[in-house]
Design a protein around this motif. Sequence first.
Motif, PDB file in Angstrom:
ATOM      1  N   PHE A  82      47.506  48.995  51.525  1.00 31.75           N
ATOM      2  CA  PHE A  82      48.502  48.327  50.686  1.00 31.75           C
ATOM      3  C   PHE A  82      47.743  47.313  49.831  1.00 31.75           C
ATOM      4  CE2 PHE A  82      48.504  46.606  55.032  1.00 31.75           C
ATOM      5  CZ  PHE A  82      48.024  45.337  54.826  1.00 31.75           C
ATOM      6  N   PRO A  83      48.301  46.909  48.710  1.00 28.16           N
ATOM      7  CA  PRO A  83      47.572  46.018  47.806  1.00 28.16           C
ATOM      8  C   PRO A  83      47.384  44.625  48.401  1.00 28.16           C
ATOM      9  CG  PRO A  83      49.824  46.324  47.042  1.00 28.16           C
ATOM     10  CD  PRO A  83      49.631  47.284  48.179  1.00 28.16           C
ATOM     11  N   VAL A  84      46.202  44.061  48.203  1.00 32.88           N
ATOM     12  CA  VAL A  84      45.865  42.749  48.763  1.00 32.88           C
ATOM     13  C   VAL A  84      45.257  41.861  47.684  1.00 32.88           C
ATOM     14  CG1 VAL A  84      45.555  43.603  51.115  1.00 32.88           C
ATOM     15  CG2 VAL A  84      43.609  43.598  49.539  1.00 32.88           C
ATOM     16  N   ASN A 122      40.608  45.412  41.103  1.00 33.34           N
ATOM     17  CA  ASN A 122      41.501  46.571  41.141  1.00 33.34           C
ATOM     18  C   ASN A 122      40.725  47.813  40.737  1.00 33.34           C
ATOM     19  OD1 ASN A 122      43.443  48.619  40.025  1.00 33.34           O
ATOM     20  ND2 ASN A 122      44.928  47.104  40.740  1.00 33.34           N
ATOM     21  N   ASN A 123      40.659  48.781  41.653  1.00 39.23           N
ATOM     22  CA  ASN A 123      40.008  50.054  41.357  1.00 39.23           C
ATOM     23  C   ASN A 123      41.024  51.199  41.386  1.00 39.23           C
ATOM     24  OD1 ASN A 123      40.550  50.203  44.072  1.00 39.23           O
ATOM     25  ND2 ASN A 123      38.504  50.913  44.684  1.00 39.23           N
ATOM     26  N   GLY A 124      42.213  50.895  40.895  1.00 37.74           N
ATOM     27  CA  GLY A 124      43.353  51.785  41.023  1.00 37.74           C
ATOM     28  C   GLY A 124      44.383  51.205  41.964  1.00 37.74           C
ATOM     29  N   GLY A 172      31.064  46.763  36.902  1.00 37.71           N
ATOM     30  CA  GLY A 172      31.239  47.320  35.572  1.00 37.71           C
ATOM     31  C   GLY A 172      32.618  47.882  35.347  1.00 37.71           C
ATOM     32  N   LEU A 173      33.565  47.513  36.190  1.00 37.67           N
ATOM     33  CA  LEU A 173      34.924  48.040  36.098  1.00 37.67           C
ATOM     34  C   LEU A 173      35.731  47.288  35.047  1.00 37.67           C
ATOM     35  CD1 LEU A 173      35.669  48.242  39.940  1.00 37.67           C
ATOM     36  CD2 LEU A 173      34.978  50.127  38.446  1.00 37.67           C
ATOM     37  N   ASN A 174      36.751  47.940  34.526  1.00 36.31           N
ATOM     38  CA  ASN A 174      37.663  47.279  33.594  1.00 36.31           C
ATOM     39  C   ASN A 174      38.765  46.609  34.406  1.00 36.31           C
ATOM     40  OD1 ASN A 174      38.956  46.455  31.248  1.00 36.31           O
ATOM     41  ND2 ASN A 174      40.115  48.367  31.069  1.00 36.31           N
ATOM     42  N   THR A 175      38.408  45.528  35.074  1.00 37.13           N
ATOM     43  CA  THR A 175      39.342  44.839  35.959  1.00 37.13           C
ATOM     44  C   THR A 175      38.961  43.375  36.065  1.00 37.13           C
ATOM     45  OG1 THR A 175      40.394  44.893  38.156  1.00 37.13           O
ATOM     46  CG2 THR A 175      38.033  45.307  38.075  1.00 37.13           C
ATOM     47  N   HIS A 176      39.785  42.648  36.757  1.00 34.81           N
ATOM     48  CA  HIS A 176      39.550  41.218  36.952  1.00 34.81           C
ATOM     49  C   HIS A 176      38.547  40.981  38.082  1.00 34.81           C
ATOM     50  CE1 HIS A 176      43.083  42.457  39.382  1.00 34.81           C
ATOM     51  NE2 HIS A 176      42.447  41.806  40.329  1.00 34.81           N
TER      52      HIS A 176
END
Length: 445
Positions: free
Chosen positions: A176-178, A148-150, A122-126
């Motif tokens: 780190f971002p993945v 992406n949760n932040g 339900g997140l506003n993400t891809h």
Amino acid sequence: MATAAVVVTGSTAASAANTAYVFAYFTETPNMSGANYGLHLAVSRDGLNWSPLNQNNPVVTPTAGTRGLRDPFILRKQDGTFVVLATDLNGTNFGENNQYLHVWDSTNLTSFTGYRRVRMHGLNTHTWAPTAFWDAARGQYGIVYSANNGSDVLMVNYTSDFRTVSTNQVYFSPGFPVLDGDVVVDGSTFYLYYKNLSTGLLYGARSSSGAANSYTTYTSGLRQGNAIEAPLLVKNNEGNGWRLWGDSFSPVNNDFYAWSSSNVGGNSWAALNQRDFTPPLNAKHGSIVGISSAEYDALVSRWGLPNWVRLKSSNFPDRFVRHADNAGRLDTYPMEPFQDQMWRMVPGLADSAGVSFQSVNYPDRYLRHSDYAIRLDPNDNTATFRADATFYRVAGLADASWSSFRSYNFPDRYLRHANYLLRIDPLSASSSASDRQDATFRITP
């Protein structure tokens, strides 16, 4: 297929009788003339050189959501049938957030049933680049995807039927971002390959349980070309090696690079030469699964092999024979118009024992020599044109497993490239290695 024959190994789930492979993908080209966001399939006997099915047209296209897909993933389930998952995104609007994945069921990939969209969070993400694997300890499948949760992380939902899924949770967030995870289970080890967005490199991590956030990175960073993403880990059907694929993600660059290793648990990936593999035409970010000979035959029977070929250079394997402004050339792939590299290899116009190259996008035109230079000209049906447009296919002068083409009416001359232009020149087994390579091509779809 008998379920007893099935041995599931994550994204390379395969039966003991697997002798071939199927590749799922979507298509894009530099100016997007060849962009198509439906499910495409290609087949291969060796897992390296691919033949698009259905003339490189989609075999199924989403009818809900954005009505387009990216990043299709095929998993062979425990019962031997397949499930197809895909990103719900029609085009390149990467700022468009979406909570769903496209899902189909299939017995043998000759038809697709039960189409639905499954809400993953339900997140506003891809919800990008799904992969799936069997978690024997849970008795469920894990569906891993980028979100992406932040921060850019890999999420997981668990399911038994690919219809109802558990609440999403973070699966891999190493600090780190993945992006773009691919999970493969081999024996008791879970392997996760991913892109580190901070470095732009691909890495491999592993876990003994496959539980969320239990992975430890064990490889050095990998990259070929200027940029890379979408790691795809494949165990060879023979069981004696592995391949790792990566997508350049830019349609103006080479679409795929590949590595090989005899030990997936080591840190010993060797880059493959591009002459050793040929991805499907215009393919982007997909998945590969092993199939049996019967499944291969069924796919070919249902969807058909290409009615065109391409000619790949031996010594410049990132280049293909094409026409441009009616001149025969050797240019870097990918290219526009992409059809300029596509040929129908028909019986020789002057001798049916030879071959002639008919343009796919200008079907009244053929490659012919004129003053020894190769041109694309309309067939005027004269004896001279027919002779100039006819060649005999022989064993490659530089590699007998490839091909060379001897002129019909100048039998000491062969089709070759020089400064990326095509011509016919005198050549023989005693010619220089460079000249012989210039005259050697791989016939590939």
